[in-house]
Motif scaffolding. Sequence first.
Motif, PDB file in Angstrom:
ATOM      1  N   GLY A  37      46.224  35.547  -1.296  1.00  0.00           N
ATOM      2  CA  GLY A  37      47.453  34.754  -1.362  1.00  0.00           C
ATOM      3  C   GLY A  37      48.512  35.287  -0.430  1.00  0.00           C
ATOM      4  N   ALA A  38      48.099  35.931   0.664  1.00  0.00           N
ATOM      5  CA  ALA A  38      49.034  36.526   1.615  1.00  0.00           C
ATOM      6  C   ALA A  38      49.895  35.457   2.271  1.00  0.00           C
ATOM      7  N   GLY A  39      51.118  35.838   2.620  1.00  0.00           N
ATOM      8  CA  GLY A  39      51.991  34.918   3.332  1.00  0.00           C
ATOM      9  C   GLY A  39      53.419  35.405   3.356  1.00  0.00           C
ATOM     10  N   ARG A  55      56.039  31.180  -1.780  1.00  0.00           N
ATOM     11  CA  ARG A  55      55.235  31.849  -0.763  1.00  0.00           C
ATOM     12  C   ARG A  55      54.519  30.774   0.053  1.00  0.00           C
ATOM     13  N   LEU A  56      54.426  30.969   1.360  1.00  0.00           N
ATOM     14  CA  LEU A  56      53.729  30.036   2.236  1.00  0.00           C
ATOM     15  C   LEU A  56      52.809  30.841   3.138  1.00  0.00           C
ATOM     16  N   GLY A  57      51.530  30.481   3.112  1.00  0.00           N
ATOM     17  CA  GLY A  57      50.565  31.192   3.939  1.00  0.00           C
ATOM     18  C   GLY A  57      49.688  30.229   4.713  1.00  0.00           C
ATOM     19  N   PHE A  58      49.266  30.626   5.894  1.00  0.00           N
ATOM     20  CA  PHE A  58      48.368  29.828   6.710  1.00  0.00           C
ATOM     21  C   PHE A  58      47.378  30.760   7.386  1.00  0.00           C
ATOM     22  N   LEU A  72      48.345  27.660   2.025  1.00  0.00           N
ATOM     23  CA  LEU A  72      48.665  28.072   0.659  1.00  0.00           C
ATOM     24  C   LEU A  72      50.155  27.893   0.428  1.00  0.00           C
ATOM     25  N   PHE A  73      50.507  27.293  -0.699  1.00  0.00           N
ATOM     26  CA  PHE A  73      51.902  27.176  -1.105  1.00  0.00           C
ATOM     27  C   PHE A  73      51.986  27.617  -2.554  1.00  0.00           C
TER      28      PHE A  73
END
Length: 160
Positions: A37-39, A55-58, A72-73
Amino acid sequence: MKRFLFAAVATFLAAPIGACAQNPNGQFGVGLTLGTGAGAQLTYAINSNFHLGARLGFQSISVSGESQSQLLFGPFFRYLLSASGVTPYLYGEFEYASVSSGGASTSTTGLLLGGGVAYYWNASFGIRGEVHLLTFGLDPSSTTFAITPARIGVDWFFGR
C-alpha cells in the motif's frame, strides 16, 4: 519485515532525544509510506490525537513486453493514544485498488484495521511503523486476520 523492525527499534532508541516532542495539532501534512500500500499521502491533524488523510499510490511494471499498472487510493484515520513521545496508535483505512494488465482490469475494495507506533521529533516531523491486523475485503468478499503486512513512513506537517 526487517525494515519495520529496524524502524521500530530506531524509534524507541530515539525517544529520549526528544523528550519534549509533541504530536502535530491543527496542521496539514504530507508523507510517504513504504511497504504494502505504498504511496504519497496528505494528512490533517485535527488535534494531537486524531489524524485524517488519504494515501495515493501508483505502480507500473513492464517485463518482457507485458505491462501491468496498479492504482491505489486509501482514505484513512489514525487515533494516537498519547500526545507526545513514542506514541502507539490505532488506524483504519478504506482501500480501493485497480490493476490493469494485458488490456484487462480488476478492482478491489476493502477495510483495513491495525495499529502502529509513531514518534514526532517536533510538531512538524515524525516517523511511524504500522501493521494491518484485520482486513475486510468488500469486493471480493473476504476476511483476513494477520500481523502483516508492515509499513513504515515519514510525515512532514506545516504551519507551526
